[in-house]
Design a protein around this motif. Structure first.
Motif, PDB file in Angstrom:
ATOM      1  N   VAL A  22      -1.884   2.451   9.863  1.00  0.00           N
ATOM      2  CA  VAL A  22      -0.621   2.185  10.527  1.00  0.00           C
ATOM      3  C   VAL A  22       0.393   3.180   9.983  1.00  0.00           C
ATOM      4  CG1 VAL A  22       1.193   0.490  10.914  1.00  0.00           C
ATOM      5  CG2 VAL A  22      -1.171  -0.276  10.694  1.00  0.00           C
ATOM      6  N   ASP A  23       0.994   3.970  10.867  1.00  0.00           N
ATOM      7  CA  ASP A  23       2.042   4.898  10.452  1.00  0.00           C
ATOM      8  C   ASP A  23       3.385   4.194  10.584  1.00  0.00           C
ATOM      9  OD1 ASP A  23       0.508   7.212   9.789  1.00  0.00           O
ATOM     10  OD2 ASP A  23       0.146   7.508  11.929  1.00  0.00           O
ATOM     11  N   THR A  24       4.145   4.164   9.490  1.00  0.00           N
ATOM     12  CA  THR A  24       5.443   3.499   9.476  1.00  0.00           C
ATOM     13  C   THR A  24       6.489   4.455   8.917  1.00  0.00           C
ATOM     14  OG1 THR A  24       5.424   2.621   7.211  1.00  0.00           O
ATOM     15  CG2 THR A  24       4.203   1.356   8.896  1.00  0.00           C
ATOM     16  N   TYR A  25       7.750   4.057   8.988  1.00  0.00           N
ATOM     17  CA  TYR A  25       8.807   4.880   8.400  1.00  0.00           C
ATOM     18  C   TYR A  25       8.706   4.900   6.872  1.00  0.00           C
ATOM     19  CZ  TYR A  25      11.247   0.405   7.733  1.00  0.00           C
ATOM     20  OH  TYR A  25      11.582  -0.876   7.383  1.00  0.00           O
ATOM     21  N   GLU A  26       7.883   4.022   6.298  1.00  0.00           N
ATOM     22  CA  GLU A  26       7.644   4.012   4.852  1.00  0.00           C
ATOM     23  C   GLU A  26       6.398   4.801   4.476  1.00  0.00           C
ATOM     24  OE1 GLU A  26       7.622   0.046   3.335  1.00  0.00           O
ATOM     25  OE2 GLU A  26       9.678  -0.327   3.930  1.00  0.00           O
ATOM     26  N   GLY A  27       5.742   5.388   5.446  1.00  0.00           N
ATOM     27  CA  GLY A  27       4.532   6.149   5.190  1.00  0.00           C
ATOM     28  C   GLY A  27       3.310   5.515   5.840  1.00  0.00           C
ATOM     29  N   ARG A  28       2.174   6.144   5.630  1.00  0.00           N
ATOM     30  CA  ARG A  28       0.915   5.675   6.224  1.00  0.00           C
ATOM     31  C   ARG A  28       0.335   4.554   5.371  1.00  0.00           C
ATOM     32  NH1 ARG A  28      -2.562   8.810   9.759  1.00  0.00           N
ATOM     33  NH2 ARG A  28      -4.414   7.586  10.095  1.00  0.00           N
ATOM     34  N   LEU A  29       0.035   3.442   6.024  1.00  0.00           N
ATOM     35  CA  LEU A  29      -0.544   2.285   5.360  1.00  0.00           C
ATOM     36  C   LEU A  29      -1.943   2.040   5.905  1.00  0.00           C
ATOM     37  CD1 LEU A  29       2.517  -0.136   5.581  1.00  0.00           C
ATOM     38  CD2 LEU A  29       1.876   1.368   3.686  1.00  0.00           C
ATOM     39  N   ALA A  30      -2.772   1.437   5.085  1.00  0.00           N
ATOM     40  CA  ALA A  30      -4.111   1.027   5.509  1.00  0.00           C
ATOM     41  C   ALA A  30      -4.159  -0.492   5.429  1.00  0.00           C
ATOM     42  CB  ALA A  30      -5.175   1.644   4.612  1.00  0.00           C
ATOM     43  N   VAL A  31      -4.575  -1.110   6.535  1.00  0.00           N
ATOM     44  CA  VAL A  31      -4.723  -2.564   6.577  1.00  0.00           C
ATOM     45  C   VAL A  31      -6.220  -2.854   6.544  1.00  0.00           C
ATOM     46  CG1 VAL A  31      -4.179  -4.680   7.817  1.00  0.00           C
ATOM     47  CG2 VAL A  31      -2.592  -2.736   7.931  1.00  0.00           C
ATOM     48  N   PHE A  32      -6.657  -3.597   5.544  1.00  0.00           N
ATOM     49  CA  PHE A  32      -8.072  -3.864   5.304  1.00  0.00           C
ATOM     50  C   PHE A  32      -8.424  -5.309   5.631  1.00  0.00           C
ATOM     51  CE2 PHE A  32      -7.019  -0.362   2.543  1.00  0.00           C
ATOM     52  CZ  PHE A  32      -8.123   0.458   2.606  1.00  0.00           C
ATOM     53  N   ARG A  33      -9.676  -5.503   6.043  1.00  0.00           N
ATOM     54  CA  ARG A  33     -10.223  -6.847   6.250  1.00  0.00           C
ATOM     55  C   ARG A  33     -11.512  -6.944   5.440  1.00  0.00           C
ATOM     56  NH1 ARG A  33     -11.752  -9.228  12.211  1.00  0.00           N
ATOM     57  NH2 ARG A  33     -12.303 -11.332  11.573  1.00  0.00           N
ATOM     58  N   THR A  34     -11.566  -7.931   4.563  1.00  0.00           N
ATOM     59  CA  THR A  34     -12.749  -8.098   3.717  1.00  0.00           C
ATOM     60  C   THR A  34     -13.830  -8.884   4.455  1.00  0.00           C
ATOM     61  OG1 THR A  34     -12.064 -10.191   2.721  1.00  0.00           O
ATOM     62  CG2 THR A  34     -11.252  -8.158   1.667  1.00  0.00           C
ATOM     63  N   ALA A  35     -15.019  -8.917   3.884  1.00  0.00           N
ATOM     64  CA  ALA A  35     -16.125  -9.681   4.465  1.00  0.00           C
ATOM     65  C   ALA A  35     -15.786 -11.166   4.504  1.00  0.00           C
ATOM     66  CB  ALA A  35     -17.409  -9.454   3.668  1.00  0.00           C
ATOM     67  N   GLU A  36     -14.915 -11.610   3.595  1.00  0.00           N
ATOM     68  CA  GLU A  36     -14.509 -13.012   3.538  1.00  0.00           C
ATOM     69  C   GLU A  36     -13.362 -13.319   4.490  1.00  0.00           C
ATOM     70  OE1 GLU A  36     -14.770 -11.018   0.721  1.00  0.00           O
ATOM     71  OE2 GLU A  36     -16.802 -11.718   0.341  1.00  0.00           O
ATOM     72  N   GLY A  37     -12.861 -12.294   5.205  1.00  0.00           N
ATOM     73  CA  GLY A  37     -11.792 -12.489   6.172  1.00  0.00           C
ATOM     74  C   GLY A  37     -10.388 -12.333   5.622  1.00  0.00           C
TER      75      GLY A  37
END
Length: 111
Positions: A22-37
């Motif tokens: 996700v590119d935001t005005y605060e920089g590039r972020l990564a949103v992760f989803r684990t195997a446990e949800g």
């Protein structure tokens, strides 16, 4: 500074043990989803050499950088093991299958 919750997509956009950028005005972020949800959001660059954490391997509540195998905690943003360094974590929530991140919460960088 107060946080502003911003919708960034659907939980279904992120595969189990995967990530979405996700590119935001605060920089590039990564949103992760684990195997446990579980869902986490952190800066999308390794504190070592800037590798794209979103392209790393998710295991448990950690991600391994694809460049030099540093392991980063998705919960704290801190490098694990003998490595030192950290990335900023960003609050994330899921409502009705939609993902929201809190922008303006810059105080979450691990020491």
């Amino acid at each position: 500074m107060s946080s502003k919750w911003v919708e960034v997509g659907s939980l279904d956009d992120i595969p189990s043990r995967g990530a979405r950028c996700v590119d935001t005005y605060e920089g590039r972020l990564a949103v992760f989803r684990t195997a446990e949800g579980q869902v986490f959001a952190i800066e999308d660059h390794c504190p070592h050499k800037g590798g794209p954490l979103s392209q790393g391997i998710v295991h448990g509540a950690s991600v391994t950088c694809p460049l030099h195998n540093w392991v980063i905690s998705l919960e704290t943003g801190k490098a694990l093991g003998a490595d030192e360094g950290a990335v900023r974590t960003v609050p994330v929530r899921v409502e009705g299958g939609r993902l929201f991140i809190a922008l303006g919460s810059r105080a979450e960088k691990a020491a």
